[in-house]
Design an enzyme around this catalytic site. Sequence first.
Site, short mmCIF file in Angstrom:
data_model
loop_
_atom_site.label_atom_id
_atom_site.label_comp_id
_atom_site.label_asym_id
_atom_site.label_seq_id
_atom_site.Cartn_x
_atom_site.Cartn_y
_atom_site.Cartn_z
N VAL A 159 0.85 -1.13 0.00
CA VAL A 159 0.15 -0.04 0.08
C VAL A 159 0.89 1.32 -0.05
O VAL A 159 1.54 1.30 0.85
CB VAL A 159 -0.84 0.11 1.36
N HIS B 46 -9.19 -44.70 14.86
CA HIS B 46 -9.84 -44.56 13.51
C HIS B 46 -11.24 -44.52 13.61
O HIS B 46 -12.07 -45.21 14.21
CB HIS B 46 -9.61 -45.71 12.81
P1 NAI Z 1 1.97 -10.45 11.57
O1 NAI Z 1 3.36 -9.50 11.90
O2 NAI Z 1 1.96 -11.58 11.68
O3 NAI Z 1 1.32 -10.12 10.07
C1 NAI Z 1 1.28 -8.85 9.56
C2 NAI Z 1 1.45 -9.02 7.76
O4 NAI Z 1 1.43 -7.72 7.34
C3 NAI Z 1 2.73 -9.45 7.47
O5 NAI Z 1 2.47 -10.54 6.77
C4 NAI Z 1 3.44 -8.29 7.00
O6 NAI Z 1 4.39 -8.93 5.74
C5 NAI Z 1 2.10 -7.71 6.31
N1 NAI Z 1 2.17 -6.29 6.04
C6 NAI Z 1 3.12 -5.42 7.02
N2 NAI Z 1 2.90 -4.07 6.23
C7 NAI Z 1 2.13 -4.01 5.00
C8 NAI Z 1 1.83 -3.11 4.25
N3 NAI Z 1 2.20 -1.87 4.24
N4 NAI Z 1 1.08 -3.46 3.09
C9 NAI Z 1 0.56 -4.90 3.11
N5 NAI Z 1 1.12 -5.83 4.09
C10 NAI Z 1 1.73 -5.39 5.25
O7 NAI Z 1 0.86 -9.44 12.53
P2 NAI Z 1 -0.52 -9.51 12.74
O8 NAI Z 1 -1.27 -10.66 11.98
O9 NAI Z 1 -1.10 -8.08 13.05
O10 NAI Z 1 -0.69 -10.03 14.34
C11 NAI Z 1 0.26 -9.48 15.28
C12 NAI Z 1 0.70 -10.50 16.25
O11 NAI Z 1 -0.38 -11.24 17.01
C13 NAI Z 1 1.45 -11.61 15.48
O12 NAI Z 1 2.57 -11.92 16.42
C14 NAI Z 1 0.51 -12.76 15.53
O13 NAI Z 1 1.30 -14.01 15.51
C15 NAI Z 1 -0.18 -12.74 16.72
N6 NAI Z 1 -1.78 -13.31 16.61
C16 NAI Z 1 -1.72 -14.45 16.46
C17 NAI Z 1 -3.12 -15.12 16.34
C18 NAI Z 1 -3.03 -16.57 16.50
O14 NAI Z 1 -2.42 -17.35 17.16
N7 NAI Z 1 -4.08 -17.17 16.05
C19 NAI Z 1 -3.92 -14.56 16.10
C20 NAI Z 1 -3.91 -12.70 15.90
C21 NAI Z 1 -2.48 -12.48 15.99
#
Ligand code: NAI
Length: 461
Positions: free
Chosen positions: A235, A440
Site C-alpha cells: 500500500v 480410527h
Molecule cells: P503479523 O506480523 O503476523 O502479520 C502482519 C502482516 O502484514 C505481515 O505478513 C506483513 O508482511 C504484512 N504487512 C506489513 N506491512 C504491510 C503493508 N504496508 N501492506 C501490506 N502488508 C503489510 O501481524 P498480525 O497478523 O497483525 O498479528 C500480530 C501478532 O499477533 C503476531 O505476532 C501474531 O502471530 C499474533 N496473533 C496470533 C494469532 C493466533 O495465534 N491465531 C491471532 C492474531 C494475532
Amino acid sequence: MSKTFDVIIVGGGPAGYVCAIRCGQLGLSTAVVEKEKLGGVCVNVGCIPTKALLHSSHVANLVKKSSKYGVTVGDIQLDFGAAIKNSRQVSEQNSKGVEFLMKKNKVTVIPGTGQIQAGKKVVVGGDVYTANKAVVVATGSSVKGIPAIGLEINKSTVISSDEALFLPEAPASLAVVGAGAVGSEFAEIFNAFGTKVTLIEALPRILPLEDSESSATVGRSFKKRKIDIMQGASVKKADIGANSVTLEVEVNGNTRTVTAEKVLMAAGRKTNTEGLAEAGIQIDERGFVKTDANLQTTSPGVYCIGDVAGPPMLAHKGSREGVFVAEVIAGEKTHPIRYDNIPSVTYCSPEVASIGLSEDACKKQGIEYKVGKFALTANGRARASDETEGFVKIIRDPKYGEILGAHIVASHASEMIHELAVARENEYTVAEVELAVHAHPTLSEAIAEAALDSMDRVLHT
Ligand code: NAI
C-alpha cells in the site's frame, strides 16, 4: 498509601495473570496491576472473541451448504451484530474466570496504570507499592497503523482488530492490510458475513511465516469463497474519505486502486513500553525489552514476559514465560523455554498450525531434510465431515528421523499440532510417533500416515 508484596506484576494479560497464578501457587504474596479488564488483549479483544466470531462464521458457512447433509433450513439471515454480542458474552465470561483465578490464588488485583520506578517500586495513581522480590513487566502490545502512508487508525473508516470486534454490522466492503494471523482470521470472519473482502499482503504470499504449501492451500480456499487476495502488494497511499477509503497499491510494478467502506489494519503490533526506559529498563531497536536468559531486564529485580519481551507475540508463549519467571523468582528449578518449539496457529478455515522449521527455512539454513506428507482427501474422517482441504506435512532429519518441523492444514489443525509438539519436546522420532496407535477414523491418523510417508511406508495412498 504504601503496600508491600513479594511480586508485583504490571499487566493482567495471559503472560501477567498466569505468572500471578504460579506465584500464588508458590506461596509468594502477589499483586497484578491492570488498567483495563483482566485477561488482556487475548481475553478481551484478541484470541477469545475472535474465536467466538470464527465459530459464527463457521456456522454461517456450514448452514449455507447444510442441505447437502440432509438438513435444509429456511432463508438464512446473517446477523453480525448478534455474532458480536455472543462474542462479547464469551469474552466477559473468560475475564470473570480470570478474576476468579486471582481470588483463588490470593492474588491482589490493583486497578489502574502501573508506573515502574527504581527500587522495585510501582506507582498506581497516588499509591506506591514495593516488591520485596521482583517486579514483572507484562504490558503487552497494541494495534498500529502505518502513519507514513496516511493509514492512521481513525476508528471509523480505518480500524484495527480493537474496533472490528465491536462493529454493529458487517461493512459492505473491507480492505484488510496484512495477511498474517490477524488479517487472515478477519478476512475469514467478514467474508462469511457477506462483506466483499480484499486481503492485501506486502510479501509474496499470505501467511508468509507459514510453510509455502500451507499458504497456497489457504489461498485457494479463500479464492473459492471470493476473497480477493493481493500478494506482493504494498500500500503506497491512502485517501481517507468520510464513508470510504481508497488505497493505492503497487503490485508487481503496477498500481491498482482498492476502494472499500473500511480498512482493517493487520500489519503487526507495537509493544507497550511507555515509561520503561525512565525506570532503567533498556529496550532494543525493534521495541522489545532487553532480557537475559532468566528474562530479567537491565534493571535488577525487574523481569519481563509476553509480547513486550519479544517475539513470537503469542498468548501461549507469554503464559509459559509467566510460569518460568514465577519459578525463577521463587528460586525453584525451572525448565528452560524452548522457543523453537512453540506452536503457531491461524484459525481460518481450514486452520493452519505449525511447529519448528518450514521447508523454506531448512533450505535457507542448508539443513538436510526429508518430507512425509498425507493429504486429507485420503482421510476417512475428513471425507465424512466434508473437510478434505489440507494435509499433514512432517519435515524430518533424513538420518535419525528427528522431527524438524510439522505443518498441518486441516479443519482441526489447532488441536492436532500438539501431538507433534509433545513429540518434539521429548525428541521422539517419526517412527515413535507412528508406533502409537491412532484411533480410527480421526484426522490425527493423517499425522501417523505423514510419519509413515517420511519412511516410505505410507498405507493409504
Ligand atoms: P503479523 O506480523 O503476523 O502479520 C502482519 C502482516 O502484514 C505481515 O505478513 C506483513 O508482511 C504484512 N504487512 C506489513 N506491512 C504491510 C503493508 N504496508 N501492506 C501490506 N502488508 C503489510 O501481524 P498480525 O497478523 O497483525 O498479528 C500480530 C501478532 O499477533 C503476531 O505476532 C501474531 O502471530 C499474533 N496473533 C496470533 C494469532 C493466533 O495465534 N491465531 C491471532 C492474531 C494475532
